[in-house]
Design an enzyme around this catalytic site. Structure first.
Site, PDB file in Angstrom:
ATOM      1  CB  SER A  35      -1.062   0.136   1.257  1.00  0.00           C
ATOM      2  OG  SER A  35      -1.554  -1.065   1.472  1.00  0.00           O
ATOM      3  N   GLY A  36       1.864   0.748   0.838  1.00  0.00           N
ATOM      4  CA  GLY A  36       2.489   2.842   0.983  1.00  0.00           C
ATOM      5  C   GLY A  36       3.578   2.526  -0.014  1.00  0.00           C
ATOM      6  CB  THR A  62      -0.212  -6.860   4.044  1.00  0.00           C
ATOM      7  OG1 THR A  62       1.564  -7.332   4.272  1.00  0.00           O
ATOM      8  CG2 THR A  62      -1.077  -8.178   5.056  1.00  0.00           C
ATOM      9  CB  ILE A 198      -6.043 -10.148  12.592  1.00  0.00           C
ATOM     10  CG1 ILE A 198      -5.469  -8.468  11.646  1.00  0.00           C
ATOM     11  CG2 ILE A 198      -5.900 -11.162  11.815  1.00  0.00           C
ATOM     12  CD1 ILE A 198      -4.099  -8.621  11.332  1.00  0.00           C
ATOM     13  CD  GLU A 201     -11.447  -7.579  10.992  1.00  0.00           C
ATOM     14  OE1 GLU A 201     -11.423  -6.567  10.528  1.00  0.00           O
ATOM     15  OE2 GLU A 201     -10.114  -8.368  10.170  1.00  0.00           O
ATOM     16  NE  ARG A 218      -0.636 -11.744  26.042  1.00  0.00           N
ATOM     17  CZ  ARG A 218       0.519 -11.866  25.401  1.00  0.00           C
ATOM     18  NH1 ARG A 218       1.893 -12.349  25.668  1.00  0.00           N
ATOM     19  NH2 ARG A 218       1.141  -9.840  25.411  1.00  0.00           N
ATOM     20  N   GLY A 281       0.153 -10.918  16.481  1.00  0.00           N
ATOM     21  CA  GLY A 281       0.800 -10.035  16.295  1.00  0.00           C
ATOM     22  C   GLY A 281       1.937  -9.871  15.085  1.00  0.00           C
ATOM     23  CG  ASP A 322       2.074  -2.508   8.299  1.00  0.00           C
ATOM     24  OD1 ASP A 322       0.981  -1.657   8.489  1.00  0.00           O
ATOM     25  OD2 ASP A 322       0.993  -3.562   7.918  1.00  0.00           O
ATOM     26  CG  HIS A 455     -37.142   7.618  10.217  1.00  0.00           C
ATOM     27  ND1 HIS A 455     -37.168   6.364  11.099  1.00  0.00           N
ATOM     28  CD2 HIS A 455     -39.517   6.861   9.959  1.00  0.00           C
ATOM     29  CE1 HIS A 455     -37.616   6.307  12.125  1.00  0.00           C
ATOM     30  NE2 HIS A 455     -38.542   5.786  11.167  1.00  0.00           N
ATOM     31  CD  GLU A 460     -34.332   7.038  12.235  1.00  0.00           C
ATOM     32  OE1 GLU A 460     -35.074   8.272  12.325  1.00  0.00           O
ATOM     33  OE2 GLU A 460     -34.966   5.972  12.310  1.00  0.00           O
TER      34      GLU A 460
HETATM   35  C1  LIG Z   1      -5.713 -10.126   7.777  1.00  0.00           C
HETATM   36  C2  LIG Z   1      -5.081  -8.419   7.727  1.00  0.00           C
HETATM   37  C3  LIG Z   1      -6.195  -8.138   7.467  1.00  0.00           C
HETATM   38  C4  LIG Z   1      -5.874  -7.021   7.495  1.00  0.00           C
HETATM   39  N1  LIG Z   1      -7.147  -5.792   6.841  1.00  0.00           N
HETATM   40  C5  LIG Z   1      -6.899  -4.299   7.163  1.00  0.00           C
HETATM   41  C6  LIG Z   1      -8.166  -3.828   6.881  1.00  0.00           C
HETATM   42  O1  LIG Z   1      -9.606  -4.397   7.245  1.00  0.00           O
HETATM   43  N2  LIG Z   1      -7.867  -2.468   6.789  1.00  0.00           N
HETATM   44  C7  LIG Z   1      -7.212  -1.541   6.567  1.00  0.00           C
HETATM   45  O2  LIG Z   1      -6.151  -1.071   6.793  1.00  0.00           O
HETATM   46  N3  LIG Z   1      -5.541  -2.918   7.404  1.00  0.00           N
HETATM   47  C8  LIG Z   1      -5.650  -3.560   7.248  1.00  0.00           C
HETATM   48  N4  LIG Z   1      -4.689  -4.435   7.051  1.00  0.00           N
HETATM   49  C9  LIG Z   1      -3.472  -4.149   7.523  1.00  0.00           C
HETATM   50  C10 LIG Z   1      -3.056  -3.884   6.260  1.00  0.00           C
HETATM   51  O3  LIG Z   1      -2.554  -4.599   5.237  1.00  0.00           O
HETATM   52  C11 LIG Z   1      -1.420  -3.074   6.338  1.00  0.00           C
HETATM   53  O4  LIG Z   1      -1.608  -1.894   7.114  1.00  0.00           O
HETATM   54  C12 LIG Z   1      -0.718  -2.551   4.968  1.00  0.00           C
HETATM   55  O5  LIG Z   1      -0.949  -3.559   3.833  1.00  0.00           O
HETATM   56  C13 LIG Z   1       0.696  -1.691   5.372  1.00  0.00           C
HETATM   57  O6  LIG Z   1       1.148  -1.642   3.900  1.00  0.00           O
HETATM   58  P1  LIG Z   1       2.584  -1.080   3.676  1.00  0.00           P
HETATM   59  O7  LIG Z   1       2.837  -0.517   2.568  1.00  0.00           O
HETATM   60  O8  LIG Z   1       2.897  -0.869   5.254  1.00  0.00           O
HETATM   61  O9  LIG Z   1       3.078  -2.764   3.525  1.00  0.00           O
HETATM   62  P2  LIG Z   1       2.578  -3.643   2.794  1.00  0.00           P
HETATM   63  O10 LIG Z   1       1.589  -4.032   2.271  1.00  0.00           O
HETATM   64  O11 LIG Z   1       2.667  -5.204   4.011  1.00  0.00           O
HETATM   65  O12 LIG Z   1       3.471  -4.218   1.927  1.00  0.00           O
HETATM   66  C14 LIG Z   1       5.427  -4.713   1.871  1.00  0.00           C
HETATM   67  C15 LIG Z   1       5.547  -5.320   0.801  1.00  0.00           C
HETATM   68  O13 LIG Z   1       7.073  -5.420   0.928  1.00  0.00           O
HETATM   69  C16 LIG Z   1       7.673  -6.516  -0.106  1.00  0.00           C
HETATM   70  N5  LIG Z   1       9.336  -6.930   0.291  1.00  0.00           N
HETATM   71  C17 LIG Z   1       9.238  -6.463   2.022  1.00  0.00           C
HETATM   72  N6  LIG Z   1      10.328  -7.101   1.669  1.00  0.00           N
HETATM   73  C18 LIG Z   1      11.115  -6.602   0.946  1.00  0.00           C
HETATM   74  C19 LIG Z   1      12.335  -7.087   0.414  1.00  0.00           C
HETATM   75  N7  LIG Z   1      13.214  -6.547   1.153  1.00  0.00           N
HETATM   76  N8  LIG Z   1      12.926  -6.914  -1.687  1.00  0.00           N
HETATM   77  C20 LIG Z   1      11.449  -6.578  -1.719  1.00  0.00           C
HETATM   78  N9  LIG Z   1       9.862  -6.559  -1.569  1.00  0.00           N
HETATM   79  C21 LIG Z   1      10.016  -6.860   0.019  1.00  0.00           C
HETATM   80  C22 LIG Z   1       6.467  -7.257   0.738  1.00  0.00           C
HETATM   81  O14 LIG Z   1       6.234  -8.119   0.468  1.00  0.00           O
HETATM   82  C23 LIG Z   1       4.996  -7.096   0.431  1.00  0.00           C
HETATM   83  O15 LIG Z   1       4.110  -6.445  -0.615  1.00  0.00           O
HETATM   84  C24 LIG Z   1      -4.813  -6.236   7.667  1.00  0.00           C
HETATM   85  C25 LIG Z   1      -3.756  -6.622   7.457  1.00  0.00           C
HETATM   86  C26 LIG Z   1      -3.231  -8.462   8.333  1.00  0.00           C
HETATM   87  C27 LIG Z   1      -2.523  -8.748   8.023  1.00  0.00           C
END
Ligand SMILES: Cc1cc2nc3c(=O)[nH]c(=O)nc-3n(C[C@H](O)[C@H](O)[C@H](O)COP(=O)(O)OP(=O)(O)OC[C@H]3O[C@@H](n4cnc5c(N)ncnc54)[C@H](O)[C@@H]3O)c2cc1C
Length: 472
Positions: A35-36, A62, A198, A201, A218, A281, A322, A455, A460
């Site tokens: 995402s980021g 993710t 998580i 859910e 726990r 976690g 993250d 309504h 509401e």
């Molecule tokens: C089960 C679950 C449910 C979730 N549900 C929600 C939700 O409903 N709503 C919500 O807002 N958030 C949710 N999240 C959280 C959300 O998915 C994360 O906050 C978000 O994806 C973080 O984005 P990011 O860009 O930090 O990292 P990520 O999306 O984790 O992307 C990191 C990427 O880096 C790649 N990578 C890592 N190391 C390397 C490397 N050395 N070289 C090349 N590539 C690499 C990985 O393969 C990955 O594709 C959920 C998470 C989980 C686990």
């Protein structure tokens, strides 16, 4: 997407930076297409930066592959069984259809691969170079992917998190959220360990799909960090759906036997299940990233330390999402990616404002929340007026489902500003997005009171709560 602004900024960025960047392969090298990372790459490229993105696993990270998207699809799947039951008193008859795990799993896979392609095209569309493979930082301006070395003016670490399963006897039998979506067989009996959103859910998903679910936590009550009344009400409502909630208990060991996995608990009980899902976690994904070769500081929790501009202690290296251990949600990673790229490549200096952030837990019923919990609001603002409403949703009056909606408004007495809104209700996530806009705009209780309701809806109630429930 960035249209005219992008063109202006393209010139701006290229002119300002020309002398220093021309001799490097890229202006920005992003590690991680989640995402980021993807958001930062797209916005930076829109400003004219030469961008590369390395990804070693799956496009979209993710959220798309093992997080928000597959989870929400499974939440939808889990709600049909309940709807079939609820429909009977509304006049619908006949046998409830049978659930087939393989159909859900395989349709989910197809949808995710469609999204993977979309992410790839988004990056191609802004001419960002996607490099498939594991990226390792070699020095403050060099990244290696396999044998290839790339130089960049700036490196962005957006490698996300990874599920953490603690070591204990039999922990090798436990699975994480990464595996649970693609299990070969549907787990008819499932133990879920953890008390965060998580875990909650997944308990709702598998319970709704027909599994016998035991959730083990726990601590004394799950969903730490959410409003205390929400946590209590959620425990009551979730227990009614059939999830066996056990608090104050942990797993001692897991053994594999004839009838499945035997899980020995710290209270001496043994439960027999087909799978044990650990959702206890996540840790920053720093595996093989080469941080030992640069001066990037890691904090005590194992996350990359950054300031509010996503700068690490190495001037050319940045981190967000993250991997920095902040608020681990997709829209936060997106906002951070956008803010980073605007600042570094677009000359814009806004920072992300995390106050009055909405979020949802897609359990049954949903939890939706924005702003401060009652305890946090009291610490931050002092005197409060708190309003609540608990009622039977209209649909349940005929369906007969024993489930109650809970809603709560927290008002700062001094300013009359609404500073926290929390609810447990079908579609609470959808409702709370709109409420979040009102709270960010500084809406007072008086404004809520003069807003006309829709309504008949549950939402509401937010504009008709008149009686103070608690006042300081
Ligand atoms: C089960 C679950 C449910 C979730 N549900 C929600 C939700 O409903 N709503 C919500 O807002 N958030 C949710 N999240 C959280 C959300 O998915 C994360 O906050 C978000 O994806 C973080 O984005 P990011 O860009 O930090 O990292 P990520 O999306 O984790 O992307 C990191 C990427 O880096 C790649 N990578 C890592 N190391 C390397 C490397 N050395 N070289 C090349 N590539 C690499 C990985 O393969 C990955 O594709 C959920 C998470 C989980 C686990």
């Amino acid at each position: 997407m960035y249209g005219g602004i992008a063109n202006t900024k393209r010139l701006l960025y290229r002119d300002e930076e020309k002398l220093t960047v021309e001799n490097r392969d890229y202006d920005l090298f992003v590690i991680g297409a989640g995402s980021g990372g993807v958001r930062a790459a797209r916005v930076a490229a829109g400003f004219g930066a030469r961008v590369a993105v390395a990804e070693d696993r799956y496009m979209g990270g993710t959220c798309v592959n093992v997080g928000c998207v597959p989870k929400k699809l499974y939440v939808y799947a889990s709600e049909f069984g309940k709807s079939f039951k609820d429909s009977q008193n509304f006049g619908w008859n006949g046998d409830a259809p049978h659930f087939d795990w393989a159909t859900l799993r395989d349709n989910k896979k197809a949808e995710i691969s469609r999204l993977n392609t979309i992410y790839e095209n988004l990056l191609a569309g802004v001419k960002a170079n996607v490099i498939k493979g594991h990226a390792r930082i070699v020095d403050a301006h060099t990244v290696a992917v396999g044998e290839q070395h790339f130089s960049a003016k700036k490196i962005l670490i957006a490698t996300g998190g990874w599920p953490h399963i603690p070591q204990f006897p039999g922990s090798e039998f436990a699975i994480s959220s990464n595996e649970v979506f693609d299990l070969a067989q549907f787990p008819k009996r499932l133990a879920i360990v953890g008390g965060g959103y998580i875990a909650v859910e997944f308990a709702g998903i598998f319970n709704g799909l027909g599994a016998q679910v035991t959730q083990l936590y726990r601590g004394p009550l799950f969903l730490r960090g959410f409003d205390a009344d929400i946590r209590t009400h959620a425990a009551k409502e979730i227990a009614k759906t059939g999830v066996d909630l056990r608090f104050g208990v942990n797993v001692q060991s897991i053994t594999s036997g004839q009838g499945g996995l035997q899980v020995l608990l710290t209270d001496g009980a043994i439960i027999e299940v087909d799978a044990v899902l650990y959702a206890t976690g996540r840790k920053a994904n720093l595996e093989g990233l080469g941080l030992e070769s640069v001066n990037v500081k890691i904090n005590d929790d194992g996350n990359i330390e950054v300031d509010d501009k996503y700068c690490t202690s190495e001037p050319s290296i940045f981190a967000l999402g993250d991997v920095t251990g902040g608020i681990e949600l997709t829209p936060v990673a997106l906002a951070e990616g956008m803010s980073f790229a605007r600042r570094q490549f677009g000359g814009q200096h806004d920072t992300v404002d995390y106050e009055f952030m909405p979020t949802a837990v897609f359990c049954q019923p949903n939890i939706g929340t924005v702003g401060y919990t009652e305890d946090a609001a009291r610490t931050r603002f002092g005197k409060l007026r708190v309003f609540k409403s608990v009622f039977t949703p209209m649909k349940n009056t005929i369906s007969g489902r024993d489930q109650q909606t809970f809603m709560k408004l927290i008002v700062d007495s001094a300013s009359d500003r609404v500073v926290g809104v929390h609810m447990i209700c079908a579609d609470a996530g959808e409702i709370m997005q709109g409420i979040a806009i009102a709270l960010r705009a500084g809406a007072t209780k008086a404004i809520f009171d003069t807003t006309i309701g829709i309504h008949p809806t549950a939402a509401e109630e937010f504009v008709t709560m008149r009686e103070v429930w608690r006042e300081d």
